[in-house]
Motif scaffolding. Sequence first.
Motif: not given
Length: 449
Positions: A90-96
């Motif tokens: 989830v965190i990586l998707d938000l950053l991306l």
Amino acid sequence: MNDTSNDTIAAVATPAGRGGVGVIRVSGPATSGLIESLFGRVLQPRHAHFLPFKDGAGESIDSGLALFFPAPHSFTGEDVLELHGHGSPVILDLLLRRLLELGVRLARPGEFSERAFLNDKIDLAQAEAIADLIDSASEQAARSAQRSLQGEFSRRIDALLESLIELRAYTEVAIDFVDEDIDFLAQGQIAEKLDGLVGKLDGILRTARQGQILRDGFSVVIAGRPNAGKSSLLNALTGRDSAIVTDIAGTTRDVLREYIQIDGMPLHVIDTAGLRDSDNPVEREGIRRARAAIAQADRILLLSDDRETDEGDECLAELPERMPVTRIRNKIDLSGRAPGIRESGHGVEIDLSVKTGEGLELLRRHLKECAGYDAEAGQVFIARRRHLDALDRARDAILSGLTQLRLNQAPELLAEDLRQAQQALGEITGAYTTEDLLGKIFSSFCIGK
């Protein structure tokens, strides 16, 4: 190479799923401006900065490390940014998602490595070694891929190319001075150097075949009549009960695949349904799949009961022509034959007992010999089938040139053969290549690499 080469790209560089750390990689000309938008400051090159990662509304997404690698001193040769945060999908998707809002494009599979190749940071063999290092399934394969990544394979190819170019230049001089009294080719130096070049090619080919085996493995299909002991042999080679074994003929109805290693050699062992005529639709489908697996194998292990003398001959007639076959006479514990290996009119035959294990070591050694694998070989570099094909074509072209030189004294034909050899070798490192080849190679890479 294409109209997207100036885009700034981004991708998650760590595997899918949860982990302690997740990494997002960014590369392209807009990276410097992106850093200003993300953090409101300039990052010191090649230093880790612990910073908050925020979305477009200024809300905190995560905190982690940001590292900036300015061009040309980066993996891709472009400005590169790496964001190291917590490994939550989830965190990586938000950053991306935040990066995409700022105009970054999602990277294609292998696009970072492709840009490194196009910007002359690595050659094509090194780029392929990156993917092979990631996919390596054994210590030997990993070490071999690392040697290729460090340029060992490329240096040997470059040395061959240098010698080849020198010979081409010498041959061109002979063509230009064909009306002079001096015959450059008749002095024998060219033929001697070409012989030496073929010898060096043979040495590289031997090493490359070792590397190709480490990368792809050696595929062996176990075939034969029902109840010949095929599934038992699979279990004996893998060291576990991979396949169901019963006294009922036709127990195996599907193709069973297992991956093992013999002294570091990767081996794909495939058990198949017994070959026979059947009215059962399920068994017929199993036999069809067995024949399909046989057609794609590197070698067939044709099992038969040593007490049934005609059984192996009948199955042999059903196999594809010119398919490498090793005949295995199983159940010597019942027939009374001693374990052994020998050459016959049908090729190699091995007498063994899967039940007692007698003769199995003969089979393991034989499989290594068939693959050309040497566990003691040092300094092996990883290689692919396309590399072997290019080396074979280069060798054939040089041998053809030698024939033209010795039999016909035809420097023009020799020069053309040398040109073809140079082009074949150049395909390995990317000196000669096409967009189609590049697309095929890099599309097989994982995203983020």
